[in-house]
Every structure is written in structure tokens, then in C-alpha cells.
Write a protein that holds these residues in place. Structure first.
Motif, mmCIF file in Angstrom:
data_model
loop_
_atom_site.group_PDB
_atom_site.id
_atom_site.type_symbol
_atom_site.label_atom_id
_atom_site.label_comp_id
_atom_site.label_asym_id
_atom_site.label_seq_id
_atom_site.Cartn_x
_atom_site.Cartn_y
_atom_site.Cartn_z
ATOM 1 N N VAL A 144 -19.979 -1.989 -9.169
ATOM 2 C CA VAL A 144 -20.299 -2.870 -8.045
ATOM 3 C C VAL A 144 -19.848 -2.247 -6.725
ATOM 4 C CG1 VAL A 144 -19.983 -5.171 -7.040
ATOM 5 C CG2 VAL A 144 -20.179 -4.924 -9.517
ATOM 6 N N ILE A 145 -18.623 -1.754 -6.696
ATOM 7 C CA ILE A 145 -18.084 -1.185 -5.469
ATOM 8 C C ILE A 145 -18.517 0.263 -5.295
ATOM 9 C CG2 ILE A 145 -15.963 -0.684 -4.176
ATOM 10 C CD1 ILE A 145 -16.564 -3.660 -4.494
ATOM 11 N N GLY A 146 -18.701 0.988 -6.393
ATOM 12 C CA GLY A 146 -19.181 2.360 -6.311
ATOM 13 C C GLY A 146 -18.090 3.419 -6.215
ATOM 14 N N THR B 239 -10.141 2.748 -0.755
ATOM 15 C CA THR B 239 -10.212 2.458 -2.189
ATOM 16 C C THR B 239 -9.329 1.257 -2.516
ATOM 17 O OG1 THR B 239 -10.666 4.768 -2.707
ATOM 18 C CG2 THR B 239 -9.788 3.418 -4.486
ATOM 19 N N TRP B 240 -8.105 1.253 -1.990
ATOM 20 C CA TRP B 240 -7.180 0.140 -2.204
ATOM 21 C C TRP B 240 -7.763 -1.155 -1.654
ATOM 22 C CZ3 TRP B 240 -4.201 -2.999 1.096
ATOM 23 C CH2 TRP B 240 -3.108 -3.642 0.517
ATOM 24 N N LEU B 241 -8.375 -1.076 -0.479
ATOM 25 C CA LEU B 241 -8.982 -2.244 0.158
ATOM 26 C C LEU B 241 -10.142 -2.782 -0.668
ATOM 27 C CD1 LEU B 241 -9.211 -4.115 2.664
ATOM 28 C CD2 LEU B 241 -10.777 -2.405 3.625
ATOM 29 N N PHE C 279 0.865 -1.182 0.000
ATOM 30 C CA PHE C 279 0.000 0.000 0.000
ATOM 31 C C PHE C 279 0.900 1.230 0.000
ATOM 32 C CE2 PHE C 279 -2.256 3.300 2.545
ATOM 33 C CZ PHE C 279 -3.168 3.650 1.553
ATOM 34 N N GLU C 280 0.849 1.982 -1.092
ATOM 35 C CA GLU C 280 1.747 3.118 -1.271
ATOM 36 C C GLU C 280 1.077 4.451 -0.967
ATOM 37 O OE1 GLU C 280 2.863 2.600 -5.331
ATOM 38 O OE2 GLU C 280 4.194 0.919 -4.884
ATOM 39 N N GLY C 281 -0.231 4.449 -0.766
ATOM 40 C CA GLY C 281 -0.922 5.691 -0.472
ATOM 41 C C GLY C 281 -1.257 6.524 -1.699
ATOM 42 N N ARG C 282 -1.135 5.948 -2.914
ATOM 43 C CA ARG C 282 -1.504 6.697 -4.127
ATOM 44 C C ARG C 282 -3.006 6.923 -4.183
ATOM 45 N NH1 ARG C 282 0.102 4.026 -9.171
ATOM 46 N NH2 ARG C 282 -0.166 2.101 -8.029
ATOM 47 N N SER C 283 -3.754 6.053 -3.548
ATOM 48 C CA SER C 283 -5.198 6.216 -3.403
ATOM 49 C C SER C 283 -5.497 6.101 -1.917
ATOM 50 C CB SER C 283 -5.939 5.125 -4.184
ATOM 51 O OG SER C 283 -5.620 3.846 -3.656
#
Length: 183
Positions: free
Chosen positions: A144-146, A75-77, A67-71
């Protein structure tokens, strides 16, 4: 460092990504219910959603350093959970095919054994398998996720216009597939 339920999820994720085991444990506890809800959007049976949830949490624990924090972490999860839910479905489908002594899985779920909602989700998962990974992921994250187009673009590391094009193409192909049109 001790974490509380009120701690910011982003802070926990960044601390966990830096290698803090207490942050990883706190993060897993904090996101477990949300991950289960995301997986349940894909998989119609609770046991399958729980299996995908466990796979997601394990992947999170093993891969949090990526997890690089770009998002945002959430959102990453969601991307991770969506991909794990789709993988769980593919694995279950493959297992069923093998257990059915070589008989293929029926194209349409048996309406006597499957609710309309469950059948629709299974149809969607089958249709998503026919798309390229980039198209399937884009439409899954958006519809689906939104997630927003901007969030999907950040996850896929492409311009927002490319995401819109992918989603448009994916929706068109899914409509054809789900309406029993040309394959």
C-alpha cells in the motif's frame, strides 16, 4: 532556530526528535499533505482520511522523540500514518456498529452507496484485520505504501528474508479472504 520549506526533512526530524519545538512545528507543516495522501490510500472518504491525518500528526508531535533514525524519517512517518489510518478505520467501524443498534456492519459495502475503489479499500481493511499485526504491517508497508523490502525490514527490525516471508504469507491469506475463500 528558524526552519524554511527548503530545509531537509531528515534534519528537521532529527532536530525535532532532540526536543526543538520550532522544528516540530516546521515538520508538522512540511509533512501534512504527504500524511493526508498516505491516509487517503487507506480510507475512501476524505473526512475519514483527514481524521486519520490529524491523528497521525498528533502522534508525530507527541512521539517524535522516539524517532531514532534507524530508517529514514519518511519511512518512519509512512509507518506511523499507515498504522493510524488502520486504527481510524477500526474505530469508525466500531462506532458504526454501536450506532447501528447492535446490527453488524454488512460484510460487503452497498454498491449503490460506495464506489468500486472505496469498496475495495474497505474490503482490504477488513481483510487486514484478520491478519496478525506483523503480517498486516509488512504487507501494508510494502503493497500500500510502497516501501522496499529493506525499508520494511528496518522498520520491523527483522531480516529482509523474514519480511519477504511475511509478505508472501499475508498476500496468500488476503487473496483467500478477498476472493471469499476459506476464512
Amino acid at each position: 532556530m528558524a526552519f524554511r520549506a527548503t530545509d531537509d526533512l531528515e534534519t528537521m526530524a532529527r532536530t525535532a526528535a532532540a526536543g526543538d519545538p520550532a522544528a516540530v512545528n516546521a515538520l508538522l507543516i512540511a509533512v501534512g499533505p504527504e500524511v493526508l495522501r498516505v491516509c487517503a490510500r487507506f480510507l475512501p472518504y476524505r473526512e475519514d482520511a483527514e481524521e486519520a491525518c490529524q491523528d497521525t500528526l498528533l502522534a508525530l508531535a507527541r512521539g517524535i522523540e522516539r524517532f531514532e533514525g534507524r530508517s529514514s524519517f519518511r519511512t518512519w512517518l509512512h509507518r506511523l500514518a499507515a498504522n493510524r489510518a488502520r486504527s481510524t478505520y477500526q474505530r469508525l467501524r466500531h462506532r458504526f456498529q454501536n450506532e447501528a443498534s447492535g446490527r453488524p456492519v454488512p460484510d460487503n459495502p452497498d454498491p449503490r452507496r460506495t464506489s468500486v475503489v472505496a469498496g475495495t479499500r474497505l474490503d482490504l481493511l477488513d481483510a487486514l484485520e484478520c491478519l496478525s499485526p506483523d503480517l498486516a504491517e509488512a504487507v501494508t508497508l510494502r503493497d500500500v505504501i510502497g516501501l522496499s523490502y529493506r525499508e520494511v525490514a528496518g522498520l520491523q527490525d527483522v531480516p529482509e528474508g523474514t519480511v519477504k516471508s511475511r509478505i508472501h504469507d499475508a498476500r496468500r491469506r488476503l487473496r483467500l479472504r478477498l476472493s471469499d475463500g476459506p476464512r
